[in-house]
Design a protein around this motif. Structure first.
Motif, mmCIF file in Angstrom:
data_model
loop_
_atom_site.group_PDB
_atom_site.id
_atom_site.type_symbol
_atom_site.label_atom_id
_atom_site.label_comp_id
_atom_site.label_asym_id
_atom_site.label_seq_id
_atom_site.Cartn_x
_atom_site.Cartn_y
_atom_site.Cartn_z
ATOM 1 N N GLU A 118 0.862 -1.181 0.000
ATOM 2 C CA GLU A 118 0.000 0.000 0.000
ATOM 3 C C GLU A 118 0.897 1.229 0.000
ATOM 4 O OE1 GLU A 118 -3.922 -1.479 2.465
ATOM 5 O OE2 GLU A 118 -2.357 -0.409 3.549
ATOM 6 N N TYR A 119 0.662 2.102 -0.963
ATOM 7 C CA TYR A 119 1.396 3.366 -1.037
ATOM 8 C C TYR A 119 0.414 4.441 -1.454
ATOM 9 C CZ TYR A 119 4.533 7.007 -2.661
ATOM 10 O OH TYR A 119 5.160 8.217 -2.849
ATOM 11 N N LYS A 120 0.259 5.428 -0.607
ATOM 12 C CA LYS A 120 -0.728 6.480 -0.792
ATOM 13 C C LYS A 120 -2.103 5.828 -0.988
ATOM 14 C CE LYS A 120 2.407 10.052 -2.245
ATOM 15 N NZ LYS A 120 2.673 11.136 -3.175
ATOM 16 N N ASP A 121 -2.776 6.120 -2.072
ATOM 17 C CA ASP A 121 -4.114 5.544 -2.304
ATOM 18 C C ASP A 121 -4.079 4.351 -3.245
ATOM 19 O OD1 ASP A 121 -5.252 7.446 -0.668
ATOM 20 O OD2 ASP A 121 -5.573 8.861 -2.301
ATOM 21 N N TRP A 122 -2.906 3.777 -3.471
ATOM 22 C CA TRP A 122 -2.746 2.674 -4.413
ATOM 23 C C TRP A 122 -2.462 1.371 -3.681
ATOM 24 C CZ3 TRP A 122 -3.193 3.033 -9.708
ATOM 25 C CH2 TRP A 122 -3.280 4.321 -10.232
ATOM 26 N N THR A 123 -2.927 0.274 -4.266
ATOM 27 C CA THR A 123 -2.589 -1.068 -3.793
ATOM 28 C C THR A 123 -1.897 -1.789 -4.939
ATOM 29 O OG1 THR A 123 -4.490 -1.129 -2.309
ATOM 30 C CG2 THR A 123 -3.469 -3.246 -2.861
ATOM 31 N N TYR A 124 -0.763 -2.407 -4.638
ATOM 32 C CA TYR A 124 0.026 -3.124 -5.637
ATOM 33 C C TYR A 124 0.175 -4.581 -5.213
ATOM 34 C CZ TYR A 124 1.440 1.572 -7.083
ATOM 35 O OH TYR A 124 1.448 2.878 -7.503
ATOM 36 N N ALA A 125 0.006 -5.488 -6.161
ATOM 37 C CA ALA A 125 0.259 -6.909 -5.906
ATOM 38 C C ALA A 125 1.719 -7.175 -6.248
ATOM 39 C CB ALA A 125 -0.644 -7.775 -6.769
ATOM 40 N N ILE A 126 2.431 -7.798 -5.325
ATOM 41 C CA ILE A 126 3.842 -8.096 -5.557
ATOM 42 C C ILE A 126 3.950 -9.213 -6.584
ATOM 43 C CG2 ILE A 126 5.950 -9.000 -4.494
ATOM 44 C CD1 ILE A 126 5.146 -7.486 -1.946
ATOM 45 N N THR A 127 4.725 -8.951 -7.637
ATOM 46 C CA THR A 127 4.901 -9.929 -8.707
ATOM 47 C C THR A 127 6.278 -10.570 -8.681
ATOM 48 O OG1 THR A 127 5.584 -8.173 -10.237
ATOM 49 C CG2 THR A 127 3.247 -8.789 -10.226
ATOM 50 N N GLY A 128 7.224 -9.981 -7.972
ATOM 51 C CA GLY A 128 8.555 -10.565 -7.894
ATOM 52 C C GLY A 128 9.372 -9.934 -6.788
ATOM 53 N N ILE A 129 10.245 -10.749 -6.192
ATOM 54 C CA ILE A 129 11.139 -10.267 -5.145
ATOM 55 C C ILE A 129 12.549 -10.717 -5.490
ATOM 56 C CG2 ILE A 129 11.753 -10.367 -2.698
ATOM 57 C CD1 ILE A 129 8.798 -10.923 -2.100
ATOM 58 N N ASP A 130 13.473 -9.770 -5.562
ATOM 59 C CA ASP A 130 14.875 -10.054 -5.839
ATOM 60 C C ASP A 130 15.661 -9.756 -4.560
ATOM 61 O OD1 ASP A 130 17.451 -10.329 -6.754
ATOM 62 O OD2 ASP A 130 17.325 -8.737 -8.252
ATOM 63 N N ASN A 131 16.324 -10.776 -4.025
ATOM 64 C CA ASN A 131 17.081 -10.604 -2.790
ATOM 65 C C ASN A 131 18.475 -10.036 -3.024
ATOM 66 O OD1 ASN A 131 15.132 -11.485 -0.918
ATOM 67 N ND2 ASN A 131 15.514 -13.589 -1.544
ATOM 68 N N LEU A 132 18.727 -9.520 -4.206
ATOM 69 C CA LEU A 132 19.979 -8.857 -4.543
ATOM 70 C C LEU A 132 21.191 -9.693 -4.157
ATOM 71 C CD1 LEU A 132 18.985 -5.232 -3.532
ATOM 72 C CD2 LEU A 132 19.018 -6.199 -5.812
ATOM 73 N N ASP A 133 21.393 -10.757 -4.906
ATOM 74 C CA ASP A 133 22.533 -11.662 -4.736
ATOM 75 C C ASP A 133 22.555 -12.344 -3.369
ATOM 76 O OD1 ASP A 133 23.369 -11.051 -7.280
ATOM 77 O OD2 ASP A 133 24.716 -9.451 -6.611
ATOM 78 N N PHE A 134 21.393 -12.470 -2.735
ATOM 79 C CA PHE A 134 21.246 -13.173 -1.447
ATOM 80 C C PHE A 134 22.156 -12.604 -0.362
ATOM 81 C CE2 PHE A 134 20.146 -16.041 -4.900
ATOM 82 C CZ PHE A 134 18.841 -16.355 -4.547
ATOM 83 N N ARG A 135 22.386 -11.310 -0.410
ATOM 84 C CA ARG A 135 23.247 -10.672 0.596
ATOM 85 C C ARG A 135 22.483 -10.275 1.850
ATOM 86 N NH1 ARG A 135 27.130 -6.938 -3.179
ATOM 87 N NH2 ARG A 135 27.878 -8.661 -4.460
ATOM 88 N N ARG A 136 21.163 -10.363 1.783
ATOM 89 C CA ARG A 136 20.307 -10.033 2.928
ATOM 90 C C ARG A 136 20.525 -8.615 3.446
ATOM 91 N NH1 ARG A 136 19.114 -15.515 6.279
ATOM 92 N NH2 ARG A 136 18.399 -16.668 4.473
ATOM 93 N N THR A 137 20.688 -7.684 2.527
ATOM 94 C CA THR A 137 20.790 -6.280 2.907
ATOM 95 C C THR A 137 19.566 -5.502 2.441
ATOM 96 O OG1 THR A 137 22.022 -5.784 0.892
ATOM 97 C CG2 THR A 137 23.310 -6.251 2.887
ATOM 98 N N GLU A 138 19.154 -5.762 1.195
ATOM 99 C CA GLU A 138 18.000 -5.093 0.627
ATOM 100 C C GLU A 138 17.226 -6.062 -0.255
ATOM 101 O OE1 GLU A 138 19.233 -0.450 0.195
ATOM 102 O OE2 GLU A 138 19.808 -1.771 -1.454
ATOM 103 N N MET A 139 15.979 -5.697 -0.540
ATOM 104 C CA MET A 139 15.137 -6.478 -1.444
ATOM 105 C C MET A 139 14.596 -5.532 -2.504
ATOM 106 S SD MET A 139 12.862 -8.492 1.366
ATOM 107 C CE MET A 139 12.711 -10.140 0.729
ATOM 108 N N LYS A 140 14.612 -5.979 -3.738
ATOM 109 C CA LYS A 140 14.008 -5.220 -4.824
ATOM 110 C C LYS A 140 12.714 -5.932 -5.190
ATOM 111 C CE LYS A 140 16.626 -3.034 -7.496
ATOM 112 N NZ LYS A 140 17.553 -2.519 -8.485
ATOM 113 N N ILE A 141 11.618 -5.212 -5.099
ATOM 114 C CA ILE A 141 10.286 -5.773 -5.298
ATOM 115 C C ILE A 141 9.667 -5.154 -6.540
ATOM 116 C CG2 ILE A 141 7.965 -5.910 -4.319
ATOM 117 C CD1 ILE A 141 9.309 -5.686 -1.547
ATOM 118 N N THR A 142 9.091 -5.980 -7.398
ATOM 119 C CA THR A 142 8.292 -5.466 -8.503
ATOM 120 C C THR A 142 6.835 -5.748 -8.185
ATOM 121 O OG1 THR A 142 8.635 -7.517 -9.727
ATOM 122 C CG2 THR A 142 10.062 -5.676 -10.294
ATOM 123 N N ALA A 143 5.980 -4.798 -8.543
ATOM 124 C CA ALA A 143 4.557 -4.930 -8.221
ATOM 125 C C ALA A 143 3.726 -4.203 -9.264
ATOM 126 C CB ALA A 143 4.295 -4.359 -6.831
#
Length: 130
Positions: free
Chosen positions: A85-110
């Protein structure tokens, strides 16, 4: 090894999952479970995907697609049917990239969707979200 660090995580989002629960009566209820505490949020960097990026993903239907970068959250790593949920929008997550499995950040597409309906809302009080 240097960790990824996306600057400008200045947007406030909420992430929730859909949980179907079977009651003792045999009925099923659908719960909206936020992955952060009540009255809190997750900081994220958000950008809209370009037309070229949408075309290369074999997406035939036009939609409002975004890419978000958040700090790594184990609770989100393997979630199905997760939403942002961001502002008045709802997004369905379509993919999660753990960025080389470093467990620092996640890049999410929605992609934008109509908000689903739920029978109840809960918050994860035990998470250490910032």
């Amino acid at each position: 090894m240097e960790a990824y660090k996306q600057k400008n995580k200045d947007k406030k989002i909420k992430i929730f999952i859909r949980v179907d629960e079977q009651l003792s009566t045999g009925d099923t209820i659908t719960k909206k479970v936020y992955l952060q505490k009540k009255d809190s949020y997750i900081k994220a960097y958000i950008r809209s995907l370009s037309t070229k990026e949408r075309l290369t993903s074999n997406n035939v239907q036009p939609s409002n697609e975004v890419e978000l970068t958040i700090n790594y959250r184990k609770s989100l790593e393997r979630k199905q049917e997760a939403y942002v949920e961001y502002k008045d929008w709802t997004y369905a997550i379509t993919g999660i990239d753990n960025l080389d499995f470093r467990r620092t950040e996640m890049k999410i597409t929605a992609k934008s969707v109509e908000p689903p309906s739920f029978d109840s809302v809960e918050y994860r009080e035990d998470c250490n979200c910032k």
